[in-house]
Design an enzyme around this catalytic site. Structure first.
Site, PDB file in Angstrom:
ATOM      1  CG  HIS A  72     -14.411  -3.205   6.357  1.00  0.00           C
ATOM      2  ND1 HIS A  72     -14.603  -2.033   7.061  1.00  0.00           N
ATOM      3  CD2 HIS A  72     -13.934  -2.828   5.143  1.00  0.00           C
ATOM      4  CE1 HIS A  72     -14.280  -1.000   6.292  1.00  0.00           C
ATOM      5  NE2 HIS A  72     -13.870  -1.456   5.133  1.00  0.00           N
ATOM      6  CG  PHE A 122     -11.247   6.241   3.341  1.00  0.00           C
ATOM      7  CD1 PHE A 122     -10.971   5.561   4.517  1.00  0.00           C
ATOM      8  CD2 PHE A 122     -11.366   5.491   2.168  1.00  0.00           C
ATOM      9  CE1 PHE A 122     -10.804   4.188   4.535  1.00  0.00           C
ATOM     10  CE2 PHE A 122     -11.195   4.110   2.170  1.00  0.00           C
ATOM     11  CZ  PHE A 122     -10.913   3.454   3.362  1.00  0.00           C
ATOM     12  N   GLY A 123     -13.929   7.526   1.797  1.00  0.00           N
ATOM     13  CA  GLY A 123     -14.833   6.737   0.964  1.00  0.00           C
ATOM     14  C   GLY A 123     -16.296   6.912   1.346  1.00  0.00           C
ATOM     15  CE  LYS A 134      -6.029   0.322   2.846  1.00  0.00           C
ATOM     16  NZ  LYS A 134      -6.070  -0.360   1.548  1.00  0.00           N
ATOM     17  CE  LYS A 171     -13.208   3.009   8.735  1.00  0.00           C
ATOM     18  NZ  LYS A 171     -12.908   3.784   7.531  1.00  0.00           N
ATOM     19  CG  ASP A 181      -9.738  -5.586  -3.236  1.00  0.00           C
ATOM     20  OD1 ASP A 181      -9.375  -4.425  -3.496  1.00  0.00           O
ATOM     21  OD2 ASP A 181     -10.655  -6.147  -3.863  1.00  0.00           O
ATOM     22  CG  ASP A 194     -15.780   5.584   6.504  1.00  0.00           C
ATOM     23  OD1 ASP A 194     -16.236   4.427   6.384  1.00  0.00           O
ATOM     24  OD2 ASP A 194     -14.591   5.811   6.782  1.00  0.00           O
ATOM     25  CB  THR A 201      -0.918   0.016   1.250  1.00  0.00           C
ATOM     26  OG1 THR A 201      -1.803   1.123   1.169  1.00  0.00           O
ATOM     27  CG2 THR A 201      -0.119   0.120   2.531  1.00  0.00           C
TER      28      THR A 201
HETATM   29  P1  IMP Z   1      -9.214  -0.419  -1.475  1.00  0.00           P
HETATM   30  O1  IMP Z   1      -9.393  -1.750  -0.851  1.00  0.00           O
HETATM   31  O2  IMP Z   1      -8.216   0.421  -0.742  1.00  0.00           O
HETATM   32  O3  IMP Z   1      -8.952  -0.538  -2.954  1.00  0.00           O
HETATM   33  O4  IMP Z   1     -10.597   0.362  -1.301  1.00  0.00           O
HETATM   34  C1  IMP Z   1     -11.682   0.163  -2.151  1.00  0.00           C
HETATM   35  C2  IMP Z   1     -12.748   1.231  -1.982  1.00  0.00           C
HETATM   36  O5  IMP Z   1     -13.758   0.715  -1.094  1.00  0.00           O
HETATM   37  C3  IMP Z   1     -12.313   2.545  -1.361  1.00  0.00           C
HETATM   38  O6  IMP Z   1     -11.814   3.436  -2.323  1.00  0.00           O
HETATM   39  C4  IMP Z   1     -13.624   3.046  -0.762  1.00  0.00           C
HETATM   40  O7  IMP Z   1     -14.414   3.624  -1.758  1.00  0.00           O
HETATM   41  C5  IMP Z   1     -14.286   1.754  -0.316  1.00  0.00           C
HETATM   42  N1  IMP Z   1     -13.922   1.478   1.094  1.00  0.00           N
HETATM   43  C6  IMP Z   1     -13.130   0.468   1.549  1.00  0.00           C
HETATM   44  N2  IMP Z   1     -13.014   0.522   2.881  1.00  0.00           N
HETATM   45  C7  IMP Z   1     -13.725   1.588   3.275  1.00  0.00           C
HETATM   46  C8  IMP Z   1     -13.950   2.173   4.567  1.00  0.00           C
HETATM   47  O8  IMP Z   1     -13.441   1.748   5.614  1.00  0.00           O
HETATM   48  N3  IMP Z   1     -14.736   3.260   4.548  1.00  0.00           N
HETATM   49  C9  IMP Z   1     -15.287   3.789   3.431  1.00  0.00           C
HETATM   50  N4  IMP Z   1     -15.092   3.301   2.224  1.00  0.00           N
HETATM   51  C10 IMP Z   1     -14.313   2.195   2.137  1.00  0.00           C
END
Ligand code: IMP
Length: 200
Positions: free
Chosen positions: A180, A152-153, A13, A175, A70, A155, A8
């Protein structure tokens, strides 16, 4: 000291993992320490598939033990979408605002708001073989109005079951305890300690 590459560039993380491995003899590195490693395309149709792809690629490229994850959001009323496409749901990778707008748009008039965040972590050995996999899941629901500024994302639109706050209203420690990702990391931790920490 054994070395473990965390596949990463996200320092958040790694910080979480570093705290969990503080007492072990494992030195954590990331792609920031290995800028020559090219990104791998996430072509698999499952979280398990993509996590394995990333871990095996990082291990083969560096000759180190490698840990990858992932993750994404599964919405029941959308047949599990955005799923493995969570990061690029609206087209551009990592455009959280556009992804959230598309999510809320897709759920207009939909009563069933149940959803879950899923995270899969994979550990590969220096020969690029998959040695361990763990999955973490947190169930919740999608709410229309964005609440909170942490995380982020998705949330701000995800409220875990049993919580009256969204993920974005929890502080990072709260959190990590329920998320997850926290679950998946805690589940694979004994494998890391046994295989990497013990591999002298
Ligand atoms: P990646 O596993 O880092 O590629 O994340 C994939 C995508 O899933 C992220 O860009 C977010 O859009 C969404 N995502 C994964 N984990 C979270 C979280 O803990 N909070 C919010 N969005 C998440």
């Amino acid at each position: 000291m054994s070395r473990l590459l965390v596949a990463t560039r996200n320092s958040g993380k790694v910080r979480e993992l570093r705290e969990m491995l503080a007492s072990s003899r494992i030195q954590l590195e990331t792609f920031i320490d290995h800028p020559d490693v090219a990104d791998v395309e996430e072509t698999a149709s499952s979280f398990e598939g993509n996590a394995a792809l990333k871990a095996r690629h990082a291990a083969l490229a560096t000759g180190l033990w490698a840990l990858a994850d992932d993750s994404g959001l599964e919405v029941d009323a959308l047949d599990g979408a955005p799923g493995v496409h969570s990061a690029r749901y609206a087209g551009t990778h990592g455009d959280d605002a556009a992804n959230n707008a598309k999510l809320i748009d897709s759920l207009v008039g939909v009563r069933n708001r149940s959803a879950r965040f899923v995270c899969v972590t994979s550990l590969a050995n220096p020969a690029g073989e998959l040695m361990a996999t763990a999955r973490g899941v947190i169930e919740g629901e999608i709410i229309d109005a964005a609440c909170g500024v942490n995380g982020f994302g998705y949330d701000p639109h995800f409220r875990p079951v049993g919580e009256d706050r969204t993920m974005a209203e929890l502080d990072p420690l709260e959190k990590a305890k329920i998320s997850h990702r926290g679950q998946a990391i805690r589940a694979i931790l004994p494998e890391i300690q046994r295989r990497v920490g013990g591999a002298q």
